[in-house]
Scaffold this active site. Sequence first.
Site, PDB file in Angstrom:
ATOM      1  CB  CYS A 165      -0.892  -0.011   1.238  1.00 18.09           C
ATOM      2  SG  CYS A 165      -1.704   1.572   1.561  1.00 18.09           S
TER       3      CYS A 165
ATOM      4  CB  CYS B 188      -5.294   6.173  -3.004  1.00 22.13           C
ATOM      5  SG  CYS B 188      -3.941   5.172  -3.596  1.00 22.13           S
TER       6      CYS B 188
ATOM      7  CB  THR C 146      -3.916   4.203   5.022  1.00 24.52           C
ATOM      8  OG1 THR C 146      -4.754   3.080   5.266  1.00 24.52           O
ATOM      9  CG2 THR C 146      -2.877   3.838   3.976  1.00 24.52           C
TER      10      THR C 146
ATOM     11  CD  GLU D 160      -3.210   0.983   7.510  1.00 24.41           C
ATOM     12  OE1 GLU D 160      -4.050   1.781   7.986  1.00 24.41           O
ATOM     13  OE2 GLU D 160      -3.092   0.787   6.286  1.00 24.41           O
TER      14      GLU D 160
ATOM     15  CG  HIS E  18     -10.658   4.880  -0.660  1.00 24.44           C
ATOM     16  ND1 HIS E  18      -9.435   5.196  -1.212  1.00 24.44           N
ATOM     17  CD2 HIS E  18     -10.378   4.193   0.476  1.00 24.44           C
ATOM     18  CE1 HIS E  18      -8.469   4.735  -0.443  1.00 24.44           C
ATOM     19  NE2 HIS E  18      -9.019   4.110   0.586  1.00 24.44           N
TER      20      HIS E  18
ATOM     21  CE1 TYR F 279      -9.151   0.624  -0.543  1.00 22.95           C
ATOM     22  CE2 TYR F 279      -8.234  -1.553  -0.225  1.00 22.95           C
ATOM     23  CZ  TYR F 279      -8.532  -0.312   0.267  1.00 22.95           C
ATOM     24  OH  TYR F 279      -8.206   0.008   1.565  1.00 22.95           O
TER      25      TYR F 279
ATOM     26  CB  CYS G  44      -3.867   0.107  -5.299  1.00 22.27           C
ATOM     27  SG  CYS G  44      -4.698  -0.599  -3.850  1.00 22.27           S
TER      28      CYS G  44
ATOM     29  CD  GLU H 164      -4.618  -1.012   2.917  1.00 22.15           C
ATOM     30  OE1 GLU H 164      -3.759  -1.474   2.148  1.00 22.15           O
ATOM     31  OE2 GLU H 164      -4.556   0.121   3.407  1.00 22.15           O
TER      32      GLU H 164
HETATM   33 FE1  SF4 Z   1      -3.219   1.889  -0.139  1.00 20.05          FE
HETATM   34 FE2  SF4 Z   1      -4.582   0.948  -2.210  1.00 20.05          FE
HETATM   35 FE3  SF4 Z   1      -5.771   2.484  -0.349  1.00 20.05          FE
HETATM   36 FE4  SF4 Z   1      -4.011   3.477  -2.130  1.00 20.05          FE
HETATM   37  S1  SF4 Z   1      -6.072   2.585  -2.545  1.00 20.05           S
HETATM   38  S2  SF4 Z   1      -4.113   3.948   0.042  1.00 20.05           S
HETATM   39  S3  SF4 Z   1      -2.520   1.827  -2.250  1.00 20.05           S
HETATM   40  S4  SF4 Z   1      -4.924   0.412  -0.075  1.00 20.05           S
HETATM   41 FE    FE Z   2      -6.503   1.624   2.625  1.00 25.23          FE
END
Ligand code: SF4
Ligand code: FE
Length: 509
Positions: A125, A129, A216, A282, A317, A321, A323, A471
């Site tokens: 992570c 974001c 985060t 975190e 958001h 994810y 990501c 997460e």
């Molecule tokens: Fe982390 Fe993914 Fe959330 Fe971005 S979207 S803060 S990389 S978990």
């Molecule tokens: Fe997160």
Amino acid sequence: MISKTLISEPTFEDRTEKTVDQQWADFSPIVTGEDYLQSIRNRGTLLYLFGEAIDEPADHPIIKPSINALKKTYDLAIEDPDLATAYSPYISAPVNRFLHIPKSSEDLVQKHKMQRRLGQLTGTCFQRCTGLDALSVLHSVTFDVDKKYNTQYHKRYIEFLKKAQKNNVLISAGMTDPKGDRSKRPHQQVDKDMYMRVVERNDQGVYVTGVKAHMTGGWNQHWICVMPTMNMLPEDKEYAIIGMIPVQAEGITFIYGRQSCDMRAMGGGNIDQGNVHFGGQEVLVFFDRVFIPHEHVFLDGEYEFAQELVTKFTAYHRASYVCKTGLGDVITGAAASIADYNGVEKVSHIKDKLVEMVHLNETIYSSGIASAHEAKELESGAYMNDIMLSNVCKHNVTRFPYELSRIAQDIAGGIMVTMPSEADYRSEEVGKIVDRFLRGRDDIPTEDRMRILRLIENMTLGRNAVGYLTESMHGAGSPQAQRIQIFRGMNVEEKKQFARDLAGIKSKK
Ligand code: SF4
Ligand code: FE
């Protein structure tokens, strides 16, 4: 490392609250990753880790990997500006894409491509974001509140945004309150601070008290955007507060969340950690009567907008994810590599398992990227991901990384968790035994095989399983939260009508 003590009975008389200009005077424009590293040093923050206040968190080996992950968001903007920067009409200049308000579907598509790329580069992570998604949602929420109440929140927000873009700062989202007794509303809690609330106000601003949980990247950024975590009722008015707070503001205590296998960072060597450079962060953050100047307050008592905030924030958001598809690329590559090192890459069931991993990963990606393509313009001019597809994306994320991890562990074999340490591998006494009998294919060094196995361990059991698995389950709302949104948007009556029409049923029932 102990140099500070938490004041158990705080006195506030000696606090000097900074004006907006004074707060921003602490920042200078950040361009490179190195600039960023300098920007988070010597801030005088109070951060606890393993019960000790840490002198300089930026130097701590357990914290460093999370800083490296954020640094990558600056480096990528230089290495690949097409992907990681965008033109800002607010300051008439290119800005880091993590500070760019989406003004088209294409902006959101590019954002998700950047997120996948950063997942591939870090395997964790990268924490930036939530700030972008907070900024994105505040564009429309402040606009909508102003429209109803003739307030000045949107103007204040734009002023903040311009400074944030010019200084290229990091913003984290402080959304999740501890919630206490879940059957009670914020104002009904025995402990009144179980949700963040305004405890005092004066001509200059407001003071807030409360806790934001599992934040985060809470410490290693520059600003914290505190926001309500759920819908509010009129009685919860004092809890309906949105504001921007600098990380070094007085009255904040950070308590670092420990993560699986985090002590491996303290042991020396660079194999056993699996991913020595990158990790998440975190933090539990306690705000003890923390000042927010009016200029940085973007909601104050307009409780009915908390619902809009939460729904829109999750629309952004939950698509962010995607990501995790970058991490999915890494775990698939790791599974393929260990199969290769073991000499079984061409075995048919291995190929089929890799196909399954890719299929699952691309299924996540397709829902996320589709939610960007189907984005709609809001009245404020910002674009927002399609809510249904964004929730489907995140719901896929609560499940598929677990299956990808299961397959990766299946391919890796039990040696992934029974393998001796790096110290044994390097030992004069037993190193030769480890080197000889942990070898797979003759032409592959044992060390490479150990490294890939440790990476799979890192992502499925170790430190980055926090980001890749738990997460994925709970970040941006646990699975049931997405099912509620899917239920709200599923329009089953329309679907029933399609079926009745084809079946030749005239009745509307
Ligand atoms: Fe982390 Fe993914 Fe959330 Fe971005 S979207 S803060 S990389 S978990
Ligand atoms: Fe997160």
